[in-house]
Motif scaffolding. Structure first.
Motif, PDB file in Angstrom:
ATOM      1  N   GLN A  38       0.838  -0.467  -5.374  1.00  0.00           N
ATOM      2  CA  GLN A  38       0.246  -0.096  -6.659  1.00  0.00           C
ATOM      3  C   GLN A  38      -1.272   0.064  -6.541  1.00  0.00           C
ATOM      4  OE1 GLN A  38       2.039  -3.465  -8.837  1.00  0.00           O
ATOM      5  NE2 GLN A  38       2.968  -1.943 -10.215  1.00  0.00           N
ATOM      6  N   VAL A  39      -1.887  -0.858  -5.812  1.00  0.00           N
ATOM      7  CA  VAL A  39      -3.339  -0.754  -5.596  1.00  0.00           C
ATOM      8  C   VAL A  39      -3.662   0.527  -4.832  1.00  0.00           C
ATOM      9  CG1 VAL A  39      -5.326  -1.807  -4.454  1.00  0.00           C
ATOM     10  CG2 VAL A  39      -3.683  -3.250  -5.678  1.00  0.00           C
ATOM     11  N   GLN A  40      -2.828   0.851  -3.861  1.00  0.00           N
ATOM     12  CA  GLN A  40      -3.045   2.083  -3.105  1.00  0.00           C
ATOM     13  C   GLN A  40      -2.975   3.299  -4.010  1.00  0.00           C
ATOM     14  OE1 GLN A  40      -0.859   2.388   0.561  1.00  0.00           O
ATOM     15  NE2 GLN A  40      -0.924   4.621   0.553  1.00  0.00           N
ATOM     16  N   LYS A  41      -2.044   3.323  -4.942  1.00  0.00           N
ATOM     17  CA  LYS A  41      -1.936   4.451  -5.872  1.00  0.00           C
ATOM     18  C   LYS A  41      -3.147   4.520  -6.800  1.00  0.00           C
ATOM     19  CE  LYS A  41       3.094   4.955  -5.893  1.00  0.00           C
ATOM     20  NZ  LYS A  41       3.035   6.297  -5.268  1.00  0.00           N
ATOM     21  N   LYS A  42      -3.662   3.365  -7.195  1.00  0.00           N
ATOM     22  CA  LYS A  42      -4.861   3.332  -8.018  1.00  0.00           C
ATOM     23  C   LYS A  42      -6.043   3.965  -7.267  1.00  0.00           C
ATOM     24  CE  LYS A  42      -3.820  -0.830 -10.793  1.00  0.00           C
ATOM     25  NZ  LYS A  42      -4.441  -0.581 -12.104  1.00  0.00           N
ATOM     26  N   LEU A  43      -6.131   3.655  -5.983  1.00  0.00           N
ATOM     27  CA  LEU A  43      -7.206   4.227  -5.176  1.00  0.00           C
ATOM     28  C   LEU A  43      -6.983   5.712  -4.916  1.00  0.00           C
ATOM     29  CD1 LEU A  43      -7.701   1.336  -2.601  1.00  0.00           C
ATOM     30  CD2 LEU A  43      -9.300   1.997  -4.399  1.00  0.00           C
ATOM     31  N   GLU A  44      -5.733   6.097  -4.718  1.00  0.00           N
ATOM     32  CA  GLU A  44      -5.427   7.512  -4.511  1.00  0.00           C
ATOM     33  C   GLU A  44      -5.794   8.340  -5.737  1.00  0.00           C
ATOM     34  OE1 GLU A  44      -1.308   7.408  -3.528  1.00  0.00           O
ATOM     35  OE2 GLU A  44      -1.651   6.960  -1.397  1.00  0.00           O
ATOM     36  N   ARG A  45      -5.666   7.742  -6.919  1.00  0.00           N
ATOM     37  CA  ARG A  45      -5.999   8.465  -8.157  1.00  0.00           C
ATOM     38  C   ARG A  45      -7.452   8.928  -8.179  1.00  0.00           C
ATOM     39  NH1 ARG A  45      -7.925  10.815 -11.535  1.00  0.00           N
ATOM     40  NH2 ARG A  45      -7.519  10.903 -13.778  1.00  0.00           N
ATOM     41  N   THR A  46      -8.334   8.146  -7.603  1.00  0.00           N
ATOM     42  CA  THR A  46      -9.756   8.513  -7.560  1.00  0.00           C
ATOM     43  C   THR A  46     -10.213   8.733  -6.122  1.00  0.00           C
ATOM     44  OG1 THR A  46     -10.372   6.166  -7.591  1.00  0.00           O
ATOM     45  CG2 THR A  46     -10.311   7.315  -9.714  1.00  0.00           C
ATOM     46  N   GLY A  47      -9.303   9.207  -5.295  1.00  0.00           N
ATOM     47  CA  GLY A  47      -9.625   9.413  -3.891  1.00  0.00           C
ATOM     48  C   GLY A  47     -10.700  10.444  -3.643  1.00  0.00           C
ATOM     49  N   PHE A  48     -10.934  11.330  -4.615  1.00  0.00           N
ATOM     50  CA  PHE A  48     -11.991  12.332  -4.467  1.00  0.00           C
ATOM     51  C   PHE A  48     -13.366  11.700  -4.371  1.00  0.00           C
ATOM     52  CE2 PHE A  48     -10.505  12.010  -8.902  1.00  0.00           C
ATOM     53  CZ  PHE A  48     -11.630  11.527  -9.537  1.00  0.00           C
ATOM     54  N   ARG A  49     -13.521  10.468  -4.846  1.00  0.00           N
ATOM     55  CA  ARG A  49     -14.817   9.805  -4.776  1.00  0.00           C
ATOM     56  C   ARG A  49     -15.179   9.421  -3.340  1.00  0.00           C
ATOM     57  NH1 ARG A  49     -17.016   8.238  -9.738  1.00  0.00           N
ATOM     58  NH2 ARG A  49     -18.554   7.059  -8.545  1.00  0.00           N
ATOM     59  N   GLY A  50     -14.150   9.206  -2.516  1.00  0.00           N
ATOM     60  CA  GLY A  50     -14.408   8.788  -1.143  1.00  0.00           C
ATOM     61  C   GLY A  50     -13.238   9.132  -0.253  1.00  0.00           C
ATOM     62  N   PRO A  51     -13.199  10.354   0.270  1.00  0.00           N
ATOM     63  CA  PRO A  51     -12.034  10.796   1.040  1.00  0.00           C
ATOM     64  C   PRO A  51     -12.049  10.388   2.511  1.00  0.00           C
ATOM     65  CG  PRO A  51     -13.600  12.598   0.837  1.00  0.00           C
ATOM     66  CD  PRO A  51     -14.182  11.440   0.068  1.00  0.00           C
ATOM     67  N   ASP A  52     -13.122   9.763   2.980  1.00  0.00           N
ATOM     68  CA  ASP A  52     -13.251   9.510   4.417  1.00  0.00           C
ATOM     69  C   ASP A  52     -12.460   8.307   4.898  1.00  0.00           C
ATOM     70  OD1 ASP A  52     -14.935  11.694   4.648  1.00  0.00           O
ATOM     71  OD2 ASP A  52     -16.735  10.509   4.257  1.00  0.00           O
ATOM     72  N   GLN A  53     -12.248   7.322   4.009  1.00  0.00           N
ATOM     73  CA  GLN A  53     -11.506   6.131   4.409  1.00  0.00           C
ATOM     74  C   GLN A  53     -11.089   5.354   3.176  1.00  0.00           C
ATOM     75  OE1 GLN A  53     -12.830   2.715   4.201  1.00  0.00           O
ATOM     76  NE2 GLN A  53     -11.093   1.713   5.179  1.00  0.00           N
ATOM     77  N   MET A  54      -9.845   4.876   3.166  1.00  0.00           N
ATOM     78  CA  MET A  54      -9.365   4.003   2.103  1.00  0.00           C
ATOM     79  C   MET A  54      -9.113   2.622   2.685  1.00  0.00           C
ATOM     80  SD  MET A  54      -5.818   4.055  -0.109  1.00  0.00           S
ATOM     81  CE  MET A  54      -6.096   5.643  -0.862  1.00  0.00           C
ATOM     82  N   GLY A  55      -9.676   1.602   2.039  1.00  0.00           N
ATOM     83  CA  GLY A  55      -9.495   0.238   2.514  1.00  0.00           C
ATOM     84  C   GLY A  55      -9.007  -0.685   1.423  1.00  0.00           C
TER      85      GLY A  55
END
Length: 616
Positions: A15-32
């Motif tokens: 669920q947290v990953q989906k929350k981050l994916e929703r605003t992934g345009f803010r930082g596409p280089d790495q998701m942590g």
């Protein structure tokens, strides 16, 4: 520039990953994503990274320092190199070349006072294992957003409201926020479009005690009232001091490990930033401007003229209504809340095409507020003459003007019946009593009002102050952040260096404002670098041809989206009056595009987000 997220609520990692994916345009280089076990509730931090400084994976976030400080951070600390040197001399160790690590060390050294050492734009949250608290802060002038929800169940924060909104069944749409949006074009601090979610105020810190579940926030910076120390030098001395200060602010913002450029509209503010960026660099500075094909909206010729003089590598971005339609359709995906500043669309177009060549762009935002550049400040001189007329006569004239069907006349009526110049200026600036709106009981009930109504500065300066605390914060900063982050581009504004703002505040009013020479000191400084005759034209805003588009290419869409049966579902308005004004716009009687755009954005947001959510 990035997107941050954190929660003490028991969301699954997916669920947290989906929350981050929703605003992934803010930082596409790495998701942590990192989870921390505490004696109270587990904490989850998430981060979308747009790599700007120290591109190595060692600077990815969430970031842990000395095994006790955990950080998620959005923005830039421009003075991180000098601050890092100071902290190194105090015994702190560094393993990266990033500003992220400097924040952690500064927190360990200075505690909650660390924010006073930062010069930058930022929103960050630290989990302090030792103290079992979350500590967060937002930059002085509110360039970076921070939303939060506080409840008995726990605490959640994010860069954008949509990350908190996902998987959240305890939200209700705020009728008050919609009313404020219709009056002010955006949802002002500390409100959000949802009753349960708030915005952290500019220049504020907070702590959240994990054991007591107690939230506390406080200001660490504000504009001074009255000015503690007035500038005592001459105008020419002030110009020299300002150039030195602005040059340093520009140079600090040109530090990046990725390609960098400058937004250049050809106006005073962006031209000065471009000139200062170009004067001390061996490589050609990249500059960017937007061109619209419609007559009266193409000012790219002025930007090209300045670029040629400064010998920059200039790019003119040509735009048409097809790109505009695409961005209008996806507008709420990036802005999250209703937002009615129509210049957001050309800002997005500029960001979209600028990103193709650079990752960081300097802008001229903040100069009009700090150096008194808006046309509306001229109204103060006119109003001073009006207030020489006896109140009874003004009241009589106001009653007659109020009978007019023209909105502008009703605004003048509000000015005439005001008991003092402060509220007369406010009536000219904010118009919550327009004929198509259901009237507010307390239209000027907002906490920032005191920046205008105190008597310790002249009215021109107080007008600039309230713009710094409202229009800049609620509108300009929101527009720039969302427009640039939509395309993973970082915008930096030297005029929003707090040292520049404090210097501007210290100057005598006539150094900044004269009735026929607004932003006097900025223009004098600019003309040392670019010929004055390049700017001998009226000031213009950053806009696009909505008036024409709404009558032609987008007419069918407007008439469908804002049909009478659709308007009945929009709270806070009088549908009959709106329909009449749309008809007036379409037949060319009046230009009502600001109202049309405002309602189009709100309607589309409600359709996308309002299903099954209560309005209260």
């Amino acid at each position: 520039m990035c997107g941050i997220y954190g929660t003490t609520l028991p969301y699954h990692k997916e669920q947290v990953q989906k929350k981050l994916e929703r605003t992934g345009f803010r930082g596409p280089d790495q998701m942590g994503i990192s989870c921390y076990t505490t004696s109270h509730k587990p904490i989850t931090f998430g981060h979308n990274r747009l790599s700007i400084i120290d591109l190595d994976v060692r600077s990815n976030q969430p970031f842990t320092y000395e095994n006790q400080i955990h950080l998620v951070f959005n923005g830039e600390i421009y003075n991180f190199k000098s601050l890092r040197e100071t902290l190194s001399n105090k015994g702190h160790n560094f393993h990266t070349s990033s500003d992220t690590e400097v924040i952690c060390a500064a927190y360990l050294e200075y505690g909650e006072q660390c924010v006073n050492h930062f010069n930058g734009m930022f929103a960050f949250v630290i989990y302090d294992e030792t103290k079992q608290i979350l500590f967060g802060a937002k930059d002085r002038l509110g360039q970076k957003p921070l939303y939060y929800q506080l409840s008995e169940k726990g605490f959640e924060f994010a860069s954008q409201i949509s990350s908190i909104q996902m998987f959240n069944e305890n939200l209700s749409i705020s009728a008050l926020a919609i009313q404020k949006y219709l009056a002010w074009n955006s949802v002002p601090h500390p409100y959000s479009i949802f009753n349960e979610i708030k915005k952290l105020d500019d220049g504020h810190c907070f702590t959240y005690d994990l054991q007591a579940k107690a939230f506390n926030d406080w200001p660490y910076w504000d504009i001074a009232s009255p000015i503690v120390e007035r500038y005592s030098g001459t105008f020419d001395e002030a110009k020299i001091d300002l150039e030195e200060l602005l040059t340093d602010a520009v140079q600090q913002r040109m530090v990046a490990d990725v390609p960098l450029g400058v937004f250049l509209s050809g106006g005073v503010d962006s031209s000065l930033i471009a000139a200062l960026a170009a004067k001390d660099t061996e490589q050609k500075v990249k500059t960017f401007s937007v061109k619209f094909n419609e007559k009266g909206f193409d000012e790219s010729i002025y930007a090209q003229k300045v670029a040629d003089h400064l010998k920059t590598e200039h790019t003119v971005i040509e735009c048409d209504y097809r790109e505009g339609i695409d961005l209008i359709s996806n507008f709420n995906h990036f802005y999250d809340e209703p937002f009615a500043d129509a210049s957001a669309i050309p800002s997005m177009l500029l960001a979209k095409h600028t990103k193709k060549k650079v990752t960081v762009a300097l802008s001229g935002d903040g100069a009009d507020e700090a150096f008194l550049g808006y046309h509306r400040y001229n109204r103060i001189d006119k109003m001073s003459k009006i207030f020489k007329i006896p109140y009874f006569n003004r009241l009589l004239a106001a009653q007659l003007m109020k009978l007019s069907p023209i909105t502008r006349h009703k605004t003048i009526a509000e000015i005439l019946k005001s008991k003092n110049e402060d509220y007369a200026y406010l009536s000219s600036l904010y118009r919550p009593k327009e004929i198509w709106l259901i009237p507010e009981e307390k239209p000027y009930d907002f906490k920032e009002l005191h920046y205008l109504t105190h008597s310790k500065k002249g009215l021109h300066e107080r007008a600039g102050d309230i713009d710094l605390k409202t229009y800049l914060s609620w509108d300009i900063n929101t527009k720039v952040d969302r427009a640039t982050m939509a395309f993973s581009l970082e915008a930096r504004s030297p005029f929003l260096d707090y040292r520049v703002v404090e210097f501007a505040q210290s100057l005598p009013s006539d150094f900044k404002y004269q009735p026929t020479n607004q932003k006097r000191i900025l223009k004098a400084l600019l003309y040392d670098h670019v010929p004055q005759d390049y700017f001998d034209r009226p000031k213009s805003g950053f806009t696009m041809p909505f008036e024409v588009w709404f009558r032609n290419d987008l007419k069918d869409m407007i008439l469908t989206e804002l049909a009478p049966n659709e308007l009945k579902n929009i709270p806070g308005i009088i549908p009959k009056e709106v329909t009449k004004m749309i008809h007036e716009h379409m037949n060319g009687t009046w230009n009502h595009y600001p109202m049309i755009w405002k309602l189009l954005v709100l309607k589309q947001w409600l359709v996308k987000n309002g299903k099954g959510i209560a309005l209260r």
